[in-house]
Enzyme design. Structure first.
Site, PDB file in Angstrom:
ATOM      1  N   HIS A  54      51.196  -5.667  48.447  1.00 28.05           N
ATOM      2  CA  HIS A  54      50.217  -5.054  49.331  1.00 28.05           C
ATOM      3  C   HIS A  54      50.512  -5.330  50.806  1.00 28.05           C
ATOM      4  CE1 HIS A  54      46.875  -3.771  46.380  1.00 28.05           C
ATOM      5  NE2 HIS A  54      48.079  -3.614  45.874  1.00 28.05           N
TER       6      HIS A  54
ATOM      7  N   GLU B 161      64.638 -12.408  18.923  1.00 30.56           N
ATOM      8  CA  GLU B 161      63.821 -11.225  19.054  1.00 30.56           C
ATOM      9  C   GLU B 161      64.569 -10.187  19.871  1.00 30.56           C
ATOM     10  OE1 GLU B 161      61.487 -11.227  16.785  1.00 30.56           O
ATOM     11  OE2 GLU B 161      59.751 -11.060  18.084  1.00 30.56           O
TER      12      GLU B 161
ATOM     13  N   LYS C 135      45.320   7.918  37.246  1.00 28.91           N
ATOM     14  CA  LYS C 135      46.661   8.175  36.708  1.00 28.91           C
ATOM     15  C   LYS C 135      47.136   6.983  35.865  1.00 28.91           C
ATOM     16  CE  LYS C 135      51.150   9.899  37.983  1.00 28.91           C
ATOM     17  NZ  LYS C 135      51.972  10.507  39.022  1.00 28.91           N
ATOM     18  N   ASP C 136      46.832   5.779  36.331  1.00 30.09           N
ATOM     19  CA  ASP C 136      47.174   4.603  35.518  1.00 30.09           C
ATOM     20  C   ASP C 136      46.398   4.610  34.199  1.00 30.09           C
ATOM     21  OD1 ASP C 136      49.019   3.601  37.257  1.00 30.09           O
ATOM     22  OD2 ASP C 136      47.648   2.204  38.251  1.00 30.09           O
TER      23      ASP C 136
ATOM     24  N   SER D 285      53.896   0.065  48.533  1.00 31.83           N
ATOM     25  CA  SER D 285      54.746   0.440  47.395  1.00 31.83           C
ATOM     26  C   SER D 285      55.949   1.241  47.865  1.00 31.83           C
ATOM     27  CB  SER D 285      53.945   1.290  46.417  1.00 31.83           C
ATOM     28  OG  SER D 285      52.902   0.541  45.864  1.00 31.83           O
TER      29      SER D 285
END
Lengths: 195, 275, 421
Positions: free
Chosen positions: C216, C288, C244-245, C220
C-alpha cells in the site's frame, strides 16, 4: 461512507451514488442482496461444522452404560459411581427417610414433585440421582455417612449452602431445581443399569 | 499421490513432448533385459500388469456402498480375514454404517471376549464385547502376530483401502491375483506368487477360494463375488464418511455454482459503471 | 503526532471509536477508497485468495488441534478418530489437508504472476522479498504439518528433510540431533513440530501484514507494468476489486470443494495411511507435490552439500531477483524475448516437478539436470544479460489510454469487462 477528495472524480463506487439507468440500479441492488445473502449462508455453512465439531463426538456419545450392583450398599448409606463423566448418587434409604420424603407437602417444595415420581415403582428404598447441584454444578455432600446432610437429611452443597431432602429435592436455595434423575432401569432387584 | 502420479505424467507430456518420447525409448530399452530367458528369473523383474478397473457401487460422485455386499464382506472379514488381520480403528457400533441393526451389532459384539478392566482383587478380567468396543484384534501385539505368520505382519485393515496405491481395485486384484509362478521362477520359502503384488512374492497365502464362506442371502460365493464383497466392506471401513461426504459435496457445489453466478452478475453490474 | 482523529463516519458508535482509534478510517483508506489500477486481470485475484486460504487453514487448524494428540503413540489414531468420531471431523481434516495444496497452488500462481508482470522491480523489491519470506514460512509450516499424522510419509519425510542439515560441514550432525531432540525422528520431534506448526501460521499473518503495508506504499503493479499517472488510471478498491475478488473466491471454493468432497486424497500419498514405522522406509518416498521441483533440484546434484545448497539456492535466488533483472520494463507483455523465456522457466519448473515424482533413473536424471541448469541460468545469467540486449515494445502512455482509446464501447452493449484488455 467517507470518500476522500482525491478520488471524488471516480465514477460510482458507493451505494448511494448510483447514476445508471433506474432499472439497472434496482436490479443491482437485488443482485447484491442475493449475493450478500448467499455469502451469509456460505459463512454459516462453514461455521456450523466447526461449531458442531466441539459437540460430543461419536465415541463419547457411545460410551457404555454403567451397571451398578446394589447388594453391597447397606441401608442408610449411598455410593457414588461415574457415568458419562458425572457422579451418580445411589442411596439406600431407611424406612424413616422414605417416610420423610413421602410425607412432605408438595406446596412446601421449591420444585414440587412427589417422591413416587422420583423412584422406580416397587423400589422405594433406592434413590438414584445425578450428583450435581442445580445451582452452579458443585457436588453436594451427604453420600458418605460422615458427610453433613443438611437440615432435611439428604444432601448439602458446600459451595453455596443449598440443601436437598432424602428424595434429592431442593429444600433450601440458592439451587432452583431438584437434583436431576439419570435414565436408569432395574435389571433385577439388586442391579441397576444407568444410561 | 493417488491422482497426482497420473497427473504428473501428463504434465510432463504437456511440458516437454521430447521428454516423453525419450522416456518411452528408455523404457523400451529396459524391457528386453527383463524378458531375457535367464535360467532363473527374479520375480522383481516381472512387470506388474495394470490393475483391473471394477465398476464399484461406490465409484463416482453419487456412488454409495452396496449394503448387502458390504455385509457379506463383513461376514468374510469375520470368518477369514480376522483370523490374522486387526481392524483397530473400528468399533462394533460402526457396523450400523453397513446396515446392520442394533440387535445384530449387540450380538456380534457379545460374541467376543474383551478385556474388562480389573476385578475387586485387582486381577484383569474379560467380559463380552459391547457395541462401544473396538473390533477385537486377533493377536495381542505385533510380535505375536509375526510369530503366528512366519515372521510377516498382517497389516491392520482399518484404512487398508487408502493405504494402497490403486485402492479398492488393487485389493480386488490381490485377492484374485494368485497364480502359479511362471516357469523358471523360484519363490522364497513361505512365499506365494501373486500377479499384482509388487515383487510378486506375498507372504499371505491365497485367503479366498470359491466357497470360502456360506452366504445366507443366496448369492453364489464365487471367488470374484467374495473378493468384491470384502473389498466393498474394506472400502467402507476406510471411508465410512464417504456417502455423507459426497451427498454434502453435491449440495455445496450446486450452492457455490449459484453463488458464483450471482457474484459474477453483481461484478458485471458494478463494473458497468466504468466506461 | 498526538491528537484525536477527525472521523467522517456518521454512525455515532463507529465515529466514537474512530475518533479515538482510527481503525475505520484506516480500513476505509486502505481497502475502501484505496486507489487501485483499473486494469487488473483475474491473476490479481490470487493475493486475496491466498489471504482467504490462510484464514481457512488457521481456522480449520485450530479446530483440528482441539482433537489432535501430538504424541507418537497417539497421533495416528487421533487423526483417525477425527475422521471417524468427531462431528464433521472428516470435513475439517480434509479441508485442512487439501487447503494446504490449494494454498501452494494459489501462492505459486501469485508468484509466477509477479514474475510475468515484473512485480518485483523497483520500487517493489521489499514487497517481493517479504513475499519470498512468506513462501519460506509456508514451506516450513506445511512440512511440519505433514509430519503430524505420523504416517510412514510423515516419518520418513521428516527424516529425509531434517537430514538435509547434516550436509553442513562440521556441525551438521549436531544440528540434526538438536532438531530431532534425540538420535532419530521420534516423539520429541513430533512435539516440537506440532508446537511450531501451530505458531508459524501466525508469524505468516504478521509477515502478510507487512507485505500488505509495503504494497500500500508502492501501490499495486498492473498488467501493463507502467506506473499510475493520473487519477483516471485508478478506481477505488471497493467495490470494484472487492467484488472482483469475491468472484475469484467463489471459484476458489468450488475447486476446493471438488477436492474435499470428491477426491480428498488426490494429492495424498497412500503410504501416509500406514502408521509410522522407524524400521521400514516406504518403497517410493516422495515429498508433497509442492516440494517436488525443489526435491528434483536436490537430487540432480550428485554432491550432498551441493544438492542441499542448490535446493535452498533455488529460493535464495528469488530474494535477489529484483537486482538480477536489469530490464527497466516490467511487464512481459512488452518484452518479447523475456516472455518466451518466462514460459521456458514455467516448463522447466513443471518438468522438475515431474522429475521429483519419479525415481532418479535414466532419462529422469537427464531432464532433472537440464531443468535445474535452466532454472539457475534463467535467473543468474539470462535475466542480467537480457535486460541489456532486449528491445522492448513501445510502452503505452498510461493505463487509461489503451483502455479509453481502444474503441469507444457503447455502455453495456457488449459489456466486455475491460480488465480483459
Amino acid at each position: 461512507m467517507a470518500d476522500t477528495a482525491a478520488h471524488s472524480s471516480h465514477p460510482g463506487g458507493h451505494s448511494g451514488a448510483g447514476h445508471g439507468p433506474g432499472d439497472g440500479t434496482t436490479k443491482r441492488d437485488f443482485l447484491k442482496m442475493v449475493a450478500g445473502a448467499g455469502a451469509l449462508v456460505g459463512a454459516g455453512a462453514i461455521a456450523w461444522p466447526l461449531i458442531d465439531s466441539m459437540n460430543p463426538s461419536q465415541d463419547v456419545l457411545a460410551l457404555s452404560s454403567v451397571e451398578v450392583n446394589l447388594a453391597p450398599i447397606p441401608e442408610g448409606s449411598g455410593i457414588t459411581v461415574l457415568w458419562q463423566g458425572k457422579p451418580i448418587f445411589v442411596r439406600h434409604r431407611t424406612a424413616a427417610e422414605i417416610k420423610a420424603a413421602e410425607d412432605v407437602k408438595l406446596s412446601d417444595l421449591i420444585e414440587p414433585q412427589s417422591d413416587a415420581d422420583r423412584v422406580k415403582p416397587g423400589h422405594a428404598p433406592w434413590i438414584v440421582l445425578i450428583g450435581i447441584c442445580t445451582h452452579l454444578g458443585c457436588i453436594p455432600l451427604g453420600n458418605k455417612p460422615t458427610d453433613p446432610r443438611g437440615e432435611w437429611g439428604g444432601w448439602f452443597c458446600p459451595c453455596h449452602g443449598s440443601q436437598y431432602d432424602t428424595s434429592g429435592r431442593v429444600r433450601h436455595g440458592p439451587a432452583p431445581l431438584n437434583l436431576y434423575l439419570p435414565p436408569y432401569a432395574f435389571e433385577n432387584d439388586t442391579k441397576i443399569k444407568i444410561g | 499421490m493417488r491422482g497426482l502420479k497420473r497427473l504428473s505424467l501428463s504434465v510432463a507430456a504437456a511440458a516437454c513432448a521430447a521428454t516423453l518420447a525419450s522416456a518411452a525409448w528408455a523404457q523400451a530399452g529396459d524391457k528386453p533385459a527383463a524378458k531375457a530367458p535367464a535360467h532363473e528369473i527374479s520375480t522383481a523383474d516381472i512387470p506388474v500388469p495394470p490393475l483391473p478397473h471394477i465398476d464399484w457401487s461406490f465409484n463416482g460422485p453419487f456412488g454409495t456402498y452396496d449394503r448387502a455386499s458390504a455385509q457379506r464382506g463383513f461376514l468374510i472379514y469375520q470368518q477369514v480375514c480376522s483370523n490374522c488381520h486387526s481392524m483397530d480403528q473400528l468399533y462394533y457400533r460402526n457396523l450400523e454404517g453397513i446396515g446392520l441393526s442394533e440387535d445384530q451389532i449387540k450380538a456380534i459384539a457379545a460374541s467376543v471376549q474383551v478385556p474388562g478392566g480389573v476385578n475387586d482383587q485387582g486381577q484383569p478380567i474379560e467380559r463380552p464385547g459391547k457395541p462401544s468396543d473396538h473390533f477385537k484384534a486377533p493377536f495381542p501385539n505385533e510380535q505375536a502376530a509375526r510369530a503366528a505368520n512366519g515372521g510377516a505382519l498382517p497389516p491392520d485393515q482399518s484404512v487398508l483401502e487408502l493405504a494402497r496405491e490403486g485402492g479398492a481395485d488393487y485389493l480386488y486384484a490381490i485377492l484374485t491375483g494368485y497364480a502359479d509362478p511362471p516357469p523358471g521362477v523360484k519363490l522364497m520359502s513361505g512365499m506365494n506368487y501373486n500377479t499384482y503384488f509388487p515383487g510378486h512374492q506375498i507372504a499371505m497365502p491365497q485367503p479366498l477360494q470359491e466357497g470360502s464362506v456360506q452366504y445366507t442371502d443366496g448369492v453364489k460365493p464365487t471367488l470374484d463375488q467374495e473378493a468384491k464383497d470384502v473389498v466393498t466392506f474394506l472400502t467402507w471401513a476406510a471411508n465410512p464418511e464417504m456417502e455423507e461426504r459426497k451427498q454434502t459435496g453435491v449440495r455445496i457445489i450446486l450452492f457455490l455454482i449459484f453463488l458464483t453466478g450471482v457474484t459474477y452478475a453483481v461484478k458485471r453490474r458494478v463494473w458497468s459503471d466504468l466506461h | 503526532m498526538v491528537g484525536l482523529n477527525k472521523s467522517d463516519f456518521k454512525n455515532p458508535v463507529i465515529n466514537w471509536i474512530d475518533t479515538r482509534m482510527p481503525v475505520f478510517t484506516l480500513m476505509q483508506k486502505e481497502y475502501g477508497s484505496f486507489p487501485t489500477p483499473k486494469n487488473f486481470n483475474y491473476f490479481w485475484n490470487f493475493g486475496a485468495l491466498a489471504m482467504v486460504n490462510l484464514v481457512l487453514m488457521i481456522i480449520t487448524g485450530v479446530f483440528l488441534a482441539m482433537n489432535y494428540a501430538p504424541n507418537s503413540m497417539l497421533a495416528f489414531d487421533s487423526v483417525e478418530r477425527i475422521m471417524r468420531d468427531v462431528n464433521w471431523g472428516w470435513l475439517i481434516r480434509y479441508a485442512h489437508m487439501n487447503g494446504a495444496s490449494m494454498f501452494f497452488i494459489v501462492v505459486y500462481v501469485h508468484l509466477f504472476r509477479g514474475l510475468y508482470y515484473g512485480s518485483y522491480k523497483a520500487p517493489r523489491e521489499l514487497l517481493w522479498m517479504l513475499g519470498v519470506v512468506i513462501l519460506l514460512l509456508m514451506m516450513a509450516t506445511a512440512f511440519m504439518g505433514y509430519v503430524l499424522p505420523w504416517g510412514q510419509m510423515s516419518y520418513w519425510g521428516a527424516t529425509v528433510i531434517t537430514n538435509l542439515f547434516s550436509a553442513i560441514p562440521l556441525v551438521g550432525k549436531s544440528i540434526v540431533t538438536w532438531l530431532w531432540g534425540g538420535f532419530a525422528v521420534d516423539n520429541p520431534t513430533l512435539n516440537r513440530f506440532f508446537s511450531l506448526h501451530y505458531l508459524l501460521p501466525f508469524v505468516i499473518v504478521g509477515v502478510v501484514f507487512l507485505h500488505v503495508v509495503a504494497l500500500h506504499i508502492t501501490g499495486s503493479n498492473n498488467p501493463l507494468g507502467i506506473e499510475v499517472k493520473t487519477p483516471q488510471d485508478t478506481i477505488p478498491f471497493h467495490p470494484y476489486y472487492t467484488i472482483k475478488d469475491s468472484v475469484g473466491i467463489c471459484v476458489f471454493f468450488i475447486v476446493l470443494a471438488l477436492l474435499v468432497f470428491f477426491a480428498p486424497n488426490f494429492f495424498a500419498s497412500p503410504d501416509n495411511y500406514i502408521p509410522a514405522n522407524p524400521l521400514q522406509t516406504p518403497a517410493e518416498i516422495v515429498p508433497e507435490w509442492y516440494f517436488l521441483p525443489f526435491y528434483a533440484i536436490l537430487r540432480s546434484v550428485p554432491n550432498k552439500l551441493g544438492g542441499v545448497m542448490m535446493m535452498f539456492g533455488a529460493i535464495a535466488v528469488l530474494f535477489v531477483l529484483p537486482w538480477l533483472d536489469t530490464s527497466p520494463v516490467r511487464s512481459a507483455r512488452f518484452r518479447p524475448i523475456y516472455r518466451q523465456l518466462f514460459w521456458l522457466l514455467v516448463i522447466s519448473v513443471f518438468a522438475l516437478g515431474a522429475v521429483g515424482a519419479h525415481r532418479p533413473q535414466g532419462v529422469w536424471v537427464v531432464i532433472g539436470r537440464l531443468a535445474t541448469l535452466y532454472y539457475f541460468l534463467h535467473f543468474l545469467v539470462i535475466l542480467p544479460i537480457l535486460g541489456k540486449l532486449e528491445r522492448p515494445l513501445p510502452l503505452p502512455e498510461s493505463i487509461s489510454r489503451p483502455v479509453l482509446g481502444g474503441g469507444k464501447m457503447p455502455s453495456g452493449a457488449t459489456a466486455k469487462p475491460m480488465e480483459k484488455a
